[in-house]
Design a protein around this motif. Structure first.
Motif, PDB file in Angstrom:
ATOM      1  N   VAL A   1      -2.283  -3.126   4.481  1.00  0.00           N
ATOM      2  CA  VAL A   1      -4.102  -3.112   5.259  1.00  0.00           C
ATOM      3  C   VAL A   1      -3.724  -1.449   4.933  1.00  0.00           C
ATOM      4  O   VAL A   1      -5.547  -1.978   4.231  1.00  0.00           O
ATOM      5  N   ASN A   2      -3.358  -0.529   4.968  1.00  0.00           N
ATOM      6  CA  ASN A   2      -3.779   1.140   5.011  1.00  0.00           C
ATOM      7  C   ASN A   2      -4.711   1.172   3.234  1.00  0.00           C
ATOM      8  O   ASN A   2      -5.607   1.498   2.980  1.00  0.00           O
ATOM      9  N   GLN A   3      -3.557   0.372   2.681  1.00  0.00           N
ATOM     10  CA  GLN A   3      -4.636   0.262   0.714  1.00  0.00           C
ATOM     11  C   GLN A   3      -5.192  -0.805   1.262  1.00  0.00           C
ATOM     12  O   GLN A   3      -6.205   0.059  -0.077  1.00  0.00           O
TER      13      GLN A   3
ATOM     14  N   ARG B   1       0.861   7.180  -0.370  1.00  0.00           N
ATOM     15  CA  ARG B   1       2.574   7.097   0.303  1.00  0.00           C
ATOM     16  C   ARG B   1       2.747   5.397   0.386  1.00  0.00           C
ATOM     17  O   ARG B   1       4.060   5.185   0.016  1.00  0.00           O
ATOM     18  N   ASN B   2       1.498   4.723   0.130  1.00  0.00           N
ATOM     19  CA  ASN B   2       1.409   3.315   0.325  1.00  0.00           C
ATOM     20  C   ASN B   2       1.871   2.639  -0.782  1.00  0.00           C
ATOM     21  O   ASN B   2       3.459   1.272  -0.640  1.00  0.00           O
ATOM     22  N   TYR B   3       1.514   3.281  -2.128  1.00  0.00           N
ATOM     23  CA  TYR B   3       2.934   3.028  -2.875  1.00  0.00           C
ATOM     24  C   TYR B   3       4.151   2.471  -2.726  1.00  0.00           C
ATOM     25  O   TYR B   3       4.832   1.943  -3.602  1.00  0.00           O
ATOM     26  N   TYR B   4       4.851   3.808  -2.347  1.00  0.00           N
ATOM     27  CA  TYR B   4       6.149   4.121  -2.457  1.00  0.00           C
ATOM     28  C   TYR B   4       6.766   3.036  -1.273  1.00  0.00           C
ATOM     29  O   TYR B   4       8.352   3.271  -1.648  1.00  0.00           O
ATOM     30  N   ILE B   5       5.930   3.169  -0.494  1.00  0.00           N
ATOM     31  CA  ILE B   5       6.307   2.368   0.917  1.00  0.00           C
ATOM     32  C   ILE B   5       6.720   0.585   0.185  1.00  0.00           C
ATOM     33  O   ILE B   5       7.778   0.183   0.467  1.00  0.00           O
ATOM     34  N   VAL B   6       5.904   0.327  -0.348  1.00  0.00           N
ATOM     35  CA  VAL B   6       5.586  -0.833  -0.932  1.00  0.00           C
ATOM     36  C   VAL B   6       6.714  -1.402  -2.163  1.00  0.00           C
ATOM     37  O   VAL B   6       7.927  -1.696  -2.183  1.00  0.00           O
TER      38      VAL B   6
ATOM     39  N   LYS C   1      -8.049  -0.797   2.737  1.00  0.00           N
ATOM     40  CA  LYS C   1      -8.946   0.114   3.254  1.00  0.00           C
ATOM     41  C   LYS C   1      -9.100   1.242   1.802  1.00  0.00           C
ATOM     42  O   LYS C   1     -10.731   1.165   2.084  1.00  0.00           O
ATOM     43  N   ALA C   2      -8.362   1.583   1.211  1.00  0.00           N
ATOM     44  CA  ALA C   2      -8.982   2.628   0.399  1.00  0.00           C
ATOM     45  C   ALA C   2      -9.581   2.044  -0.777  1.00  0.00           C
ATOM     46  O   ALA C   2     -10.130   2.476  -1.362  1.00  0.00           O
ATOM     47  N   THR C   3      -8.697   0.985  -1.503  1.00  0.00           N
ATOM     48  CA  THR C   3      -8.938   0.422  -2.594  1.00  0.00           C
ATOM     49  C   THR C   3      -9.746  -1.122  -2.632  1.00  0.00           C
ATOM     50  O   THR C   3     -10.048  -1.586  -4.131  1.00  0.00           O
ATOM     51  N   GLY C   4      -9.501  -2.496  -1.818  1.00  0.00           N
ATOM     52  CA  GLY C   4     -10.226  -3.145  -0.933  1.00  0.00           C
ATOM     53  C   GLY C   4     -11.303  -3.755  -1.979  1.00  0.00           C
ATOM     54  O   GLY C   4     -12.074  -5.028  -2.895  1.00  0.00           O
ATOM     55  N   ALA C   5     -12.160  -2.585  -1.391  1.00  0.00           N
ATOM     56  CA  ALA C   5     -13.907  -3.026  -1.617  1.00  0.00           C
ATOM     57  C   ALA C   5     -13.966  -2.915  -3.698  1.00  0.00           C
ATOM     58  O   ALA C   5     -14.865  -2.927  -4.090  1.00  0.00           O
ATOM     59  N   MET C   6     -12.848  -1.893  -3.864  1.00  0.00           N
ATOM     60  CA  MET C   6     -13.573  -1.114  -5.524  1.00  0.00           C
ATOM     61  C   MET C   6     -12.576  -1.700  -6.206  1.00  0.00           C
ATOM     62  O   MET C   6     -13.385  -1.346  -7.877  1.00  0.00           O
ATOM     63  N   SER C   7     -11.130  -2.338  -5.879  1.00  0.00           N
ATOM     64  CA  SER C   7     -11.241  -2.806  -7.752  1.00  0.00           C
ATOM     65  C   SER C   7      -9.894  -4.438  -7.247  1.00  0.00           C
ATOM     66  O   SER C   7      -9.512  -4.258  -6.273  1.00  0.00           O
ATOM     67  N   GLU C   8      -9.961  -4.991  -8.568  1.00  0.00           N
ATOM     68  CA  GLU C   8      -8.866  -6.506  -8.120  1.00  0.00           C
ATOM     69  C   GLU C   8      -7.229  -5.756  -8.093  1.00  0.00           C
ATOM     70  O   GLU C   8      -6.852  -6.611  -7.435  1.00  0.00           O
TER      71      GLU C   8
END
Length: 408
Positions: free
Chosen positions: A292-294, A227-232, A296-303
């Motif tokens: 911001v939501n994204q 969902r975040n991907y397509y909003i962007v 929380k999901a990927t900020g700590a696991m990937s660049e």
């Protein structure tokens, strides 16, 4: 009696005849066609006539031959269309094989190309150029050969289920050949065969943006992890490679900007499509919240902002086939390429009345020309929709039909 033969390994014609008790075979640079066989058969007939008359001069017909030692009477001047062709081929013999020249051409030019373009050109060379011209000397290729090659491309199956290659794709295969032969002609002093070959007419493609209602339907229905991907995608106008390769270091939450500095091509980071593509995209509120939501999901696991479970960039072909097309089908929406999300952003900005110059910068266009050329029909009037602004101007100026009649 002599014969005209073709070598299996090259497909080039050669003369096979006997003279002075010896078998003589003379290679030419002519390919095995009916027209070339007729030319050589005429030449062979003249050779055998000269032999019967006892006045055959080997050096006259084959001045550069090393196969037979000339033991003959005084040389005889010979002229015929076939002889003229052979003389011309002596210059052709000085040019390299196409396969050798294009290897050299590639090594000289690829340093200035993007990696994606290098991959494209190498693919064209291996798949199309070498099978057609690889064993032929670069100076022996004719305009007719190039036209036949282009015709053969029209019989090649296209991608995504298309029965043939598109006119645009054929033009993109042919254009590098033009540059190859221009360079070869300059380097080896012959006339390029790539003359009077105009690009195929490409049908005007039409954009297929979605309406705001369709966008909302997609965003509300897509699986949560996309969902975040397509909003962007829908509300920034980013290209596929730009959003798939977007890194967190280019997301400025404080200024609410997305900095487009790289793109991803064939799974590797690369420079953007053009210099103008380097830009700062303003985040709307939905985009800001999605990122911001994204985070929380990927900020700590990937660049990378949007990544798979291994932290690597998502693969657009996989997403298109497994997420995008099935979603459109389930919602009963017309099948579109994911790139239409970019067109959607442009038309929504125009419909909202944003300044064309600002939109062009957000899209990464050098100017507004492309904007009006591609999208203007979707917003006939930026202030309303039907030319009513001009009508209002006339009313304000009190330009009435009655006034015109009175003045007349």
């Amino acid at each position: 009696m002599g014969v005209v033969r073709a070598r299996k390994e090259t497909g080039l014609l050669f003369l096979d005849f006997r003279w002075d008790g010896k078998r003589c075979r003379e290679q030419t640079e002519l390919r095995d066609t009916a027209a070339n066989r007729r030319k050589l058969e005429k030449m062979l007939a003249q050779i055998e006539s000269e032999i019967q008359l006892g006045r055959f001069s080997y050096a006259t017909f084959f001045p550069d031959s090393r196969k037979c030692v000339e033991v003959t009477l005084a040389p005889v001047s010979v002229f015929s269309p076939a002889r003229e062709e052979i003389v011309m081929d002596e210059a052709v013999l000085k040019t390299p094989l196409f396969a050798d020249f294009i290897k050299e051409w590639l090594s000289e030019n690829q340093i200035g190309w993007r990696r994606s373009y290098q991959v494209t050109i190498r693919g064209n060379i291996d798949k199309y150029y070498l099978p057609a011209f690889g064993s032929v000397r670069v100076g022996a290729v004719t305009r007719a050969d190039l036209l036949k090659f282009r015709s053969s491309l029209a019989k090649v199956s296209g991608r995504n289920g298309n029965t043939t290659l598109s006119a645009n794709r054929i033009n993109k295969i042919m254009d590098p050949l033009r540059r190859v032969f221009e360079e070869a002609a300059d380097r080896y002093d012959f006339t390029t065969p790539y003359v009077r070959i105009k690009p195929l007419k490409v049908p005007k493609s039409d954009v297929q943006p979605l309406t705001l209602q369709e966008v909302k339907l997609i965003v509300d229905s897509v699986r949560l992890d996309f969902r975040n991907y397509y909003i962007v995608r829908f509300f920034t106008g980013m290209r596929t490679g730009e959003i798939d390769g977007l890194k967190w270091k280019y997301v400025d939450f404080e200024r609410r900007q997305i900095l487009i500095r790289e793109t991803i091509v064939y799974g590797e980071d690369d420079y953007t499509k053009t210099d103008a593509s380097q830009r700062d995209i303003a985040m709307s509120q939905p985009v800001y919240e999605a990122l911001v939501n994204q985070y929380k999901a990927t900020g700590a696991m990937s660049e990378y902002v949007f990544c798979n479970l291994q932290g690597m960039p998502i693969e657009h072909n996989n997403v298109t086939k497994r997420v995008w097309y099935p979603l459109l089908a389930s919602l009963g929406l017309e099948r579109r390429r994911p790139y239409q999300t970019r067109h959607t952003a442009a038309t929504l900005w125009l419909a909202a009345g944003e300044a064309p110059e600002w939109i062009a910068r957000q899209m990464g266009h050098a100017n507004t020309e492309m904007l009006f050329k591609v999208y203007s029909r979707f917003v006939p009037n930026l202030t309303r929709k039907d030319g009513s602004a001009f009508e209002q101007l006339l009313k304000t100026a009190h330009i009435q039909q009655g006034d015109i009649h009175e003045k007349v």
